[in-house]
Enzyme design. Structure first.
Site, short mmCIF file in Angstrom:
data_model
loop_
_atom_site.label_atom_id
_atom_site.label_comp_id
_atom_site.label_asym_id
_atom_site.label_seq_id
_atom_site.Cartn_x
_atom_site.Cartn_y
_atom_site.Cartn_z
N LYS A 28 -15.55 27.12 88.40
CA LYS A 28 -16.60 28.07 88.77
C LYS A 28 -17.72 27.44 89.59
O LYS A 28 -18.27 28.08 90.48
CB LYS A 28 -17.17 28.76 87.53
N THR A 29 -18.05 26.17 89.32
CA THR A 29 -19.12 25.53 90.10
C THR A 29 -18.70 25.38 91.55
O THR A 29 -19.51 25.58 92.47
CB THR A 29 -19.48 24.16 89.50
N ASP A 215 -25.31 31.99 87.11
CA ASP A 215 -24.23 31.25 86.48
C ASP A 215 -24.35 31.40 84.95
O ASP A 215 -25.43 31.65 84.43
CB ASP A 215 -24.33 29.77 86.88
N GLU A 216 -23.23 31.24 84.25
CA GLU A 216 -23.19 31.36 82.78
C GLU A 216 -23.83 32.68 82.33
O GLU A 216 -24.65 32.73 81.40
CB GLU A 216 -23.90 30.17 82.12
N GLN A 246 -16.71 32.64 76.14
CA GLN A 246 -17.50 31.44 75.89
C GLN A 246 -18.95 31.77 75.56
O GLN A 246 -19.84 30.93 75.72
CB GLN A 246 -17.43 30.49 77.09
N ARG A 609 -12.15 21.85 75.72
CA ARG A 609 -12.81 20.65 76.25
C ARG A 609 -11.83 19.55 76.66
O ARG A 609 -12.09 18.82 77.60
CB ARG A 609 -13.80 20.07 75.23
#
Length: 672
Positions: A28-29, A215-216, A246, A609
């Protein structure tokens, strides 16, 4: 790596509302930075019309660094890449006087807030030792972030702390205003007021900015969303990126419904799903998918990975927490000996901090270096906080909390009894301690119980503060003034008296040097258009002190951290421990449907993770207050796919040799 078709679609969609569901490890970044680069380079949208918001300084900085590699620096002029709080602070610095504050307002950090609430509790004849200020502040923060209501999630139950917090809320708010101070929640709440109540302020930003990215987005709370809505005005060029699977910060007030209802608010929105995971192996993703699909009300989607592996996720049940720690440490030791993984590529994740103790003990026993993430950072060091308190007091002599920290440091012979008398006089006169000091200096007959020597020390202290107030105001550079102030105060002499080891003395003095370096870098930032003031540096420090600790890039130790802290991080090898009822899901939410969903999302974050290998562990019994109590396996284990997870119930005594033999037998089985 080229962008995949879904990523390209998100990058090329510039006009109108856009919802990007970005699964764990889906890049996503890269999408966000490529989208901004595309807007500037290909669509020729001026950077000064773009606002991109994230939730931490670290992610905002990462966005900026990636963009600078893609777009010439001069083309990025005017873009906002920041956190919600940094944007709010920028608005307040320009317009806070319109809300009845003075221009140089004080930004309270967590220590200031706790001192203030402690003071309020004492006024109400309540004991801060029995009613922790942190608990009251947690509730006050929740009220602010849910717009003053306490009618959802963890604060539904009106326990004693909630009732006291509701009583303290108006006193806390009015007290902050009297001190010309704001807290971190006010960095969103007050700009929202400015934008909503003062049309000319809103007009400034509506004319200036036209394109918005968040974002997020799943971590956004109601207050932040309303602030954003007022900030963007009628523009519907809003791109939000996030993953409802998330969303793990409901305890802070985040509202997962905002991302789930985005399409209802913007029926014309384009929706893009980023489902390819570039981080983890296919068995890890399969196991994570099998877990999260059990959540109610989530957006239907399934991640996939092209990183194939025969290494399935493994779950081991141990006798107790000691055996669990022995198993994990033994596995880690084997991997390190074989040089299969490096220390900083390995993480032990747990639900709550108290679980770290047996793992720390066992890693120590084996001389395996480890780090408890978030346990300590630069701004926690005493000399750094002392120096910052001096800076804050020079900038604002009405900051009594900073004053109380530094008044007798270095020692000036002003004892607790005298300080209490001065505080009482300040309270009765309804003025700051600094005003009391000035009165003592001007009138020898005022407060005669204050001894002559103490009066002299107060005079020297006031003189020191006034001297450096002028120097910081008039000097062309601030960093040399700070260096001089550190010397004048006598930090080095005091530290030398406190410490016996030369290397400790040097380390503490070096920390003060780093603070001077930080100010120097702050002054030399390339994008700065005017000479910064001490006030600007203090606001930057306040934001940094509340952000996550900076991790050392060269750290080679095993990483121990909570699942909440692990969000956004990745490791080659992860041990996810304590999979038991009462721990995960946590006992506080075990019978609350929505809260159990959040616990499942928390486990999902932990499971996504690792890059290469994931171990899950649990214990049959755990010691609580010295008594061995039985534990039931987490309900989430039953939800995991049997095709992706190997289950190993473990029969063992409290002997490491048996544990090692068992591991060797398992290795043989896996080879067969």
């Amino acid at each position: 790596m080229k962008l995949n078709p879904a990523q390209m679609e998100a990058v090329n969609t510039v006009e109108g509302p856009l919802l990007v569901f970005a699964g764990a490890g889906s890049g996503k970044t890269r999408v966000i930075t490529n989208r901004i680069g595309h807007m500037i380079e290909n669509k020729h949208i001026p950077a000064g019309k773009i606002v991109a918001l994230s939730f931490t300084n670290k992610s905002a900085k990462e966005m900026a660094e990636r963009l600078r590699k893609m777009v010439p620096r001069e083309k990025l002029k005017g873009i906002i890449l920041s956190t919600f709080h940094s944007l709010g602070l920028k608005i307040l610095k320009d317009h806070i006087t319109k809300l009845g504050y003075h221009e140089t307002f004080l930004l309270f950090n967590s220590g200031d807030q706790e001192s203030f609430v402690s003071e309020l509790l004492k006024i109400k004849k309540l004991d801060p030792k029995k009613i922790p200020p942190k608990e009251i502040l947690r509730r006050i923060s929740y009220y602010k972030n849910t717009l003053g209501t306490a009618k959802s999630q963890s604060l539904d139950v009106m326990d004693e702390f909630n009732l006291i917090a509701q009583e303290m809320y108006p006193l806390y708010e009015s007290g902050l205003k009297e001190k010309n101070a704001v807290d971190f929640d006010d960095l969103i709440l007050l700009p929202k007021r400015l934008l909503g109540e003062i049309p000319e302020v809103a007009e400034i930003y509506h004319k200036k900015y036209q394109y918005f990215m968040v974002d997020e987005f799943q971590d956004t709370n109601q207050l932040q969303y309303e602030f954003l809505s007022l900030f963007r005005g009628k523009s519907d060029n809003l791109c939000v990126v996030g993953d409802d699977d998330q969303s793990i910060y409901a305890f802070r007030g985040s509202n997962v419904e905002l991302i789930l209802n985005f399409e209802k608010e913007f029926p014309q929105a384009k929706v893009v799903r980023l489902l390819e995971n570039y981080r983890s192996t296919s068995p890890i993703i399969a196991a994570a998918n099998s877990l999260i699909k059990n959540n109610i009300g989530r957006k239907e989607k399934e991640l996939y990975s092209r990183i194939h592996s025969s290494e399935l996720v493994e779950y081991y049940e141990t006798a107790d927490e000691k055996e669990e720690a022995i198993f994990v440490a033994s596995r880690i030791q084997n991997f390190l000996i074989k040089n299969e993984y490096k220390g900083n590529e390995i993480a032990i994740l747990f639900r709550t901090n108290f679980q770290s103790r047996p793992f720390e003990e066992e890693l120590r026993n084996r001389n395996i270096p480890y780090k408890v993430v978030g346990g300590y950072n630069f701004f926690d060091r005493k000399e750094v906080r002392d120096c910052i308190s001096y800076l804050r007091y020079v900038a604002n002599p009405k900051d009594d909390y900073s004053l109380l920290r530094i008044l007798n440091y270095p020692k000036r012979g002003i004892g607790p009894g005298t300080i209490q008398k001065l505080q009482e006089e300040s309270y009765h006169r309804n003025c700051s301690l600094f005003d009391v000091f000035l009165k003592i200096i001007e009138d020898v007959d005022y407060l005669t119980e204050v001894k002559t020597k103490v009066r002299q020390e107060i005079y020297h202290f006031v003189e020191l503060i006034e001297t450096f107030k002028k120097k910081f105001s008039l000097s062309p550079k601030l960093a040399p003034v700070l260096k001089e102030m550190i010397s004048q105060i006598g930090f080095e002499r005091e530290i030398s008296m406190e410490e016996s080891e030369e290397k400790v003395i040097k380390a503490r003095i070096y920390n003060l040097s780093e603070l001077v370096n930080m100010l120097s870098y702050f002054e030399d930032e390339e994008e700065r258009t005017e000479k910064p003031k001490l006030f600007d540096f203090l606001q930057r420090l306040a934001l940094l002190m509340e952000d996550e600790p900076k991790e050392e890039e060269t750290d080679r130790r095993i990483q121990l951290l909570t699942m909440h802290q692990s969000k956004g991080l990745e490791y080659d090898l992860v041990f996810l421990v304590g999979l038991e009822e009462g721990i995960l899901p946590n006992s506080r939410v075990i019978d609350i449907g929505e809260a159990v969903d959040e616990e499942r999302r928390l486990l999902y974050v932990g499971m996504t993770r690792p890059r290469l290998k994931l171990y899950l562990t649990g214990a049959r019994t755990r010691r609580k207050f010295g008594e061995q109590i039985g534990s039931a396996p987490s309900r989430f284990l039953e939800e995991l796919s049997r095709d992706a997870v190997l289950y190993f119930p473990m029969e063992t005594k409290d002997k490491e040799a048996e544990t090692q033999n068992f591991l060797e037998e398992l290795e043989k089985l896996k080879v067969c």
